[in-house]
Scaffold this motif. Structure first.
Motif, PDB file in Angstrom:
ATOM      1  N   LEU A 140       1.156  -1.589  -0.214  1.00 31.17           N
ATOM      2  CA  LEU A 140      -0.129   0.202  -0.113  1.00 31.17           C
ATOM      3  C   LEU A 140       1.181   1.209  -0.286  1.00 31.17           C
ATOM      4  O   LEU A 140       2.387   1.113   0.409  1.00 31.17           O
ATOM      5  CB  LEU A 140      -0.929  -0.029   1.072  1.00 31.17           C
ATOM      6  CG  LEU A 140      -1.601  -1.384   1.068  1.00 31.17           C
ATOM      7  CD1 LEU A 140      -2.830  -0.903   3.172  1.00 31.17           C
ATOM      8  CD2 LEU A 140      -3.053  -1.253  -0.055  1.00 31.17           C
ATOM      9  N   HIS A 141       0.064   2.218  -0.373  1.00 28.83           N
ATOM     10  CA  HIS A 141       0.686   3.604  -0.866  1.00 28.83           C
ATOM     11  C   HIS A 141       1.337   4.525   1.000  1.00 28.83           C
ATOM     12  O   HIS A 141      -0.115   4.475   1.180  1.00 28.83           O
ATOM     13  CB  HIS A 141       0.236   4.628  -1.557  1.00 28.83           C
ATOM     14  CG  HIS A 141      -0.945   4.761  -1.758  1.00 28.83           C
ATOM     15  ND1 HIS A 141      -1.739   4.187  -2.445  1.00 28.83           N
ATOM     16  CD2 HIS A 141      -1.152   5.629  -1.778  1.00 28.83           C
ATOM     17  CE1 HIS A 141      -3.087   4.230  -2.205  1.00 28.83           C
ATOM     18  NE2 HIS A 141      -2.817   5.420  -2.041  1.00 28.83           N
ATOM     19  N   SER A 142       1.704   5.217   0.668  1.00 28.00           N
ATOM     20  CA  SER A 142       1.466   6.384   1.727  1.00 28.00           C
ATOM     21  C   SER A 142       0.912   7.190   2.213  1.00 28.00           C
ATOM     22  O   SER A 142       0.944   7.818   3.140  1.00 28.00           O
ATOM     23  CB  SER A 142       3.186   6.737   2.235  1.00 28.00           C
ATOM     24  OG  SER A 142       3.005   7.656   1.161  1.00 28.00           O
ATOM     25  N   GLN A 143       0.089   7.230   1.247  1.00 25.37           N
ATOM     26  CA  GLN A 143      -1.123   8.814   0.986  1.00 25.37           C
ATOM     27  C   GLN A 143      -0.789   9.560   1.071  1.00 25.37           C
ATOM     28  O   GLN A 143      -1.429  10.548   0.496  1.00 25.37           O
ATOM     29  CB  GLN A 143      -1.832   7.992   2.733  1.00 25.37           C
ATOM     30  CG  GLN A 143      -2.685   6.967   2.945  1.00 25.37           C
ATOM     31  CD  GLN A 143      -3.694   6.442   1.731  1.00 25.37           C
ATOM     32  OE1 GLN A 143      -4.168   7.461   0.882  1.00 25.37           O
ATOM     33  NE2 GLN A 143      -4.372   5.734   1.724  1.00 25.37           N
ATOM     34  N   ASP A 144       1.287  10.404   0.961  1.00 25.99           N
ATOM     35  CA  ASP A 144       0.990  11.449   0.925  1.00 25.99           C
ATOM     36  C   ASP A 144       2.107  11.712   0.185  1.00 25.99           C
ATOM     37  O   ASP A 144       2.247  13.325  -0.734  1.00 25.99           O
ATOM     38  CB  ASP A 144       1.834  11.607   2.423  1.00 25.99           C
ATOM     39  CG  ASP A 144       2.467  13.225   2.462  1.00 25.99           C
ATOM     40  OD1 ASP A 144       0.979  14.186   1.876  1.00 25.99           O
ATOM     41  OD2 ASP A 144       3.350  13.718   2.416  1.00 25.99           O
ATOM     42  N   LEU A 145       3.203  10.932  -0.156  1.00 26.38           N
ATOM     43  CA  LEU A 145       4.061  10.925  -1.924  1.00 26.38           C
ATOM     44  C   LEU A 145       2.660  10.857  -2.704  1.00 26.38           C
ATOM     45  O   LEU A 145       2.197   9.927  -2.876  1.00 26.38           O
ATOM     46  CB  LEU A 145       4.634   9.858  -1.286  1.00 26.38           C
ATOM     47  CG  LEU A 145       5.914  10.544   0.352  1.00 26.38           C
ATOM     48  CD1 LEU A 145       7.047   9.237   0.695  1.00 26.38           C
ATOM     49  CD2 LEU A 145       6.197  11.867   0.590  1.00 26.38           C
ATOM     50  N   LEU A 146       4.009  10.414  -3.832  1.00 25.75           N
ATOM     51  CA  LEU A 146       3.660  10.219  -4.771  1.00 25.75           C
ATOM     52  C   LEU A 146       3.289   8.674  -5.645  1.00 25.75           C
ATOM     53  O   LEU A 146       4.997   8.550  -5.469  1.00 25.75           O
ATOM     54  CB  LEU A 146       4.179  11.471  -6.224  1.00 25.75           C
ATOM     55  CG  LEU A 146       3.867  12.656  -6.246  1.00 25.75           C
ATOM     56  CD1 LEU A 146       4.830  13.578  -7.293  1.00 25.75           C
ATOM     57  CD2 LEU A 146       2.099  13.181  -6.190  1.00 25.75           C
ATOM     58  N   ASP A 147       2.377   8.224  -5.861  1.00 26.21           N
ATOM     59  CA  ASP A 147       3.130   6.588  -5.978  1.00 26.21           C
ATOM     60  C   ASP A 147       2.673   6.242  -7.705  1.00 26.21           C
ATOM     61  O   ASP A 147       1.813   6.647  -8.382  1.00 26.21           O
ATOM     62  CB  ASP A 147       2.160   5.824  -5.221  1.00 26.21           C
ATOM     63  CG  ASP A 147       0.650   6.611  -5.610  1.00 26.21           C
ATOM     64  OD1 ASP A 147       0.498   7.906  -5.435  1.00 26.21           O
ATOM     65  OD2 ASP A 147      -0.971   5.753  -6.113  1.00 26.21           O
ATOM     66  N   PRO A 148       4.084   5.829  -8.086  1.00 20.04           N
ATOM     67  CA  PRO A 148       4.075   5.985  -9.768  1.00 20.04           C
ATOM     68  C   PRO A 148       3.470   5.339 -10.400  1.00 20.04           C
ATOM     69  O   PRO A 148       2.704   5.296 -11.355  1.00 20.04           O
ATOM     70  CB  PRO A 148       5.226   4.784  -9.354  1.00 20.04           C
ATOM     71  CG  PRO A 148       6.118   4.234  -8.028  1.00 20.04           C
ATOM     72  CD  PRO A 148       5.226   4.872  -7.964  1.00 20.04           C
ATOM     73  N   LEU A 149       2.732   3.554  -9.988  1.00 22.67           N
ATOM     74  CA  LEU A 149       2.025   3.273 -10.252  1.00 22.67           C
ATOM     75  C   LEU A 149       0.375   3.577 -10.865  1.00 22.67           C
ATOM     76  O   LEU A 149      -0.087   3.934 -11.918  1.00 22.67           O
ATOM     77  CB  LEU A 149       1.615   1.349  -9.703  1.00 22.67           C
ATOM     78  CG  LEU A 149       2.907   1.273 -10.157  1.00 22.67           C
ATOM     79  CD1 LEU A 149       2.309  -0.215  -9.329  1.00 22.67           C
ATOM     80  CD2 LEU A 149       3.532   0.783 -10.696  1.00 22.67           C
TER      81      LEU A 149
END
Length: 457
Positions: free
Chosen positions: A122-131
Motif C-alpha cells: 500500500l502507498h503512504s497516502q502522502d507521497l507520489l505513487d508511480p503506478l
C-alpha cells in the motif's frame, strides 16, 4: 468478575483464536487438501455463514441447487473454471458478473501483483505513487475521445459515486436522468440511479434529483430534458449503461446512444457511461462506447479492471470535467483506491487484453456462442423467449422466472455456473472469461440443451 479471572479468560480466548487462525492459514498454504480437511472446511463455511455472515445465503444456496444441497464451497480456480472444496470443476459462465475477463488467476496479472507485493503493498497516502500515474496515462491512451484524467476506486458503486460528484461539481446542477432496469450499485448515490425497486424501497428517500425514464425511449428522454429545463431543474448528467447488464442484457436501439449524446450537448449536460460490466473487452471492443461510436464525458470502470485478482475501479473524465477537482484534490478520496497492488493488476490486465486481442476474441467467440445457444433452444420456444447478446455478454430470457430458475439449477448441477438467481431468473446471464475455449463453449451449449430437454420429461 475479578480482574485476574477476566485476564485468564481473555488469554484463553486469544489462544483459541490463534490456534484457529493457524489452522486456516495452514490449509491456505496447502496445494492439495484431503477428504477430512475438505469436510472440515465445508462445515466451518456453512456454520460461519449461519452464525456470523448471513444465514439468508444458506437458504438461497439450498434453493438454487437440485436436491437442496448447499451447492459448492469454492476453493480454487484457473482459466475459465473453478473447483469446489471436493474437487468438482465448474465452467464459470457467471464470472463474478463479469470480473474474470482475462481468466481466473491470469498468470501475468498474478505475477504483476506478487512482484509489486515484494516491493510495497500500500502507498503512504502522502507521497507520489508511480503506478497510479502510469495507469492513468494508459487509461488516457486507451479510452475513447478526449477522456484524460482518472480517479481510482475499489468497486463499481464507488466509481459511480465519484462520477456523480464530478458531475455535480462541474455545473452545480443536481438533476440526473437514469433509466428503468438500470443497475449502478447499492451505495446511496449509485442506488439513486439504480432502478430496481426491491433494492431501493428500504432506503428511501435516496439522493434527491434523480429521474428515471424507459431505457431506449429517446422521446421520453427528450421530454424529460425539456421539462427539467422548463422548471429550472437543469440536468447535470445522464447516467447510462451502454448495454444493460443486471436489467437482462438489454441492447440499446439503433442510434439511441448517439441521440442521448446529442441531447446532452444541446442542454449542456454531461453523459456518464457506466461501463463497470461492459468495459475491458467484454462486448467485443475495449469499451462498449466504441461499439456505438459515442464518447461520454465520464466513464466508470470496475469488475474486470483488476483482472480478477484485485478489487479495482476507475472513473476517467475529460479535463474540462475533472478540472473542478484540481484546486482541492482531497475533495473526493478513498483510502485504498489506486493502491499499488490494484494498479499493478490493472496495468497487467490491460496488457493482456491488448496483447492477446481478447476484445476481438470476445466478438468472435461471442458470435459463435450466441448462434449455438439459439440452435440449442430450437424446439423449446415454449420456454425460451429470446437469446440476445453482444460479445461475451449474453442473456437467455425465458417466458417465466421459474423456468430460468430451473435451468440455472440444472446447469449448475451439471458443472456449469450461470447468472441465474433466486431473485431474478427470467433472464440468466452468461459472462465467461474472454479466454474460454471453444470446447468449453460447446460443453456449455450441450449442457443447456440437455437441461431444456429434461424439463420436458
Amino acid at each position: 468478575m475479578s480482574i485476574d479471572l477476566e485476564r485468564e479468560l481473555k488469554s484463553e480466548q486469544n489462544k483459541n483464536v490463534s490456534e484457529y487462525i493457524n489452522k486456516v492459514l495452514s490449509l491456505i498454504e496447502k496445494e492439495e487438501i484431503n477428504e477430512a480437511e475438505a469436510a472440515w472446511i465445508t462445515k466451518e463455511t456453512v456454520d460461519g455463514f449461519r452464525e456470523n455472515v448471513n444465514p439468508g445465503f444458506l437458504e438461497y444456496r439450498k434453493t438454487v441447487t437440485e436436491g437442496g444441497q448447499f451447492a459448492a464451497v469454492e476453493w480454487s480456480d484457473n482459466g475459465s473454471c473453478f473447483k469446489d472444496v471436493n474437487g468438482k470443476e465448474y465452467i464459470d459462465c457467471l464470472g463474478g458478473f463479469g470480473i474474470y475477463n482475462v481468466g481466473h488467476r491470469n498468470p501475468k496479472v498474478v505475477k504483476a501483483v506478487t512482484d509489486q507485493l515484494k516491493r510495497q503493498a500500500l502507498h503512504s497516502q502522502d507521497l507520489l505513487d508511480p503506478l497510479r500515474a502510469m495507469l492513468a496515462k494508459i487509461l488516457a491512451d486507451i479510452t475513447p475521445g478526449n477522456l484524460k484524467y482518472a480517479f481510482f476506486t475499489n468497486s463499481g458503486t464507488e466509481s459511480v459515486e465519484a462520477a456523480l460528484k464530478l458531475a455535480k461539481m462541474y455545473s452545480e446542477r443536481t438533476t440526473f436522468i437514469s433509466t428503468t432496469r438500470a443497475f449502478h450499485g447499492k451505495s446511496l448515490g449509485s442506488l439513486s440511479g439504480t432502478a430496481k425497486g426491491m433494492f431501493r424501497k428500504p432506503f428511501l428517500p435516496l439522493i434527491p434529483g434523480f429521474r428515471h425514464v424507459p431505457f431506449g425511449d429517446i422521446d421520453m428522454m427528450r421530454k424529460t430534458f425539456e421539462v427539467c429545463a422548463s422548471v429550472g431543474e437543469d440536468v447535470a448528467a445522464v447516467l447510462l449503461e451502454p448495454i444493460q447488464g443486471e436489467g437482462g442484457i438489454i441492447l440499446p436501439p439503433e442510434n439511441y446512444l448517439k441521440q442521448v449524446r446529442e441531447l446532452c450537448d444541446q442542454y449542456g449536460s454531461l453523459l456518464i457511461f457506466d461501463e463497470v460490466q461492459t468495459g475491458m473487452g467484454r462486448t467485443g471492443k475495449m469499451f462498449a462506447a466504441e461499439l456505438y461510436k459515442v464518447v461520454p464525458d465520464i466513464i466508470c470502470l470496475a469488475k474486470a479492471f483488476g483482472g480478477g485478482v484485485m478489487p479495482a475501479g476507475a472513473v476517467v473524465a475529460t479535463e474540462n470535467v475533472f478540472r473542478s477537482w484540481f484546486d482541492n484534490p482531497f475533495m473526493h478520496t478513498t483510502t485504498f483506491g489506486g493502491n499499488p497492488l490494484a494498479c499493478a493488476a490493472a496495468i497487467a490486465t490491460i496488457g493482456v487484453l491488448i496483447e492477446e486481442k481478447l476484445p476481438e476474441r470476445a466478438a468472435e467467440v461471442g458470435a459463435y456462442f450466441l448462434a449455438e445457444l439459439k440452435k440449442a433452444a430450437e424446439g423449446h420456444q415454449d420456454k425460451v423467449q429470446e437469446i440476445r447478446g453482444q460479445g461475451l455478454m449474453i442473456g437467455i430470457e425465458f417466458h417465466q422466472d421459474e423456468i430460468g430458475y430451473e435451468v440455472s439449477k440444472g446447469m449448475f448441477d451439471r458443472g456449469v455456473l450461470v447468472a441465474g438467481t433466486l431473485i431474478n431468473s427470467k433472464t440468466i446471464r452468461i459472462e465467461p472469461a474472454l479466454t474460454i475455449s471453444y470446447d468449453e463453449v460447446n460443453k456449455v451449449v450441450s449442457t443447456f440443451k440437455d437441461v431444456l430437454e429434461h424439463l420436458d420429461a
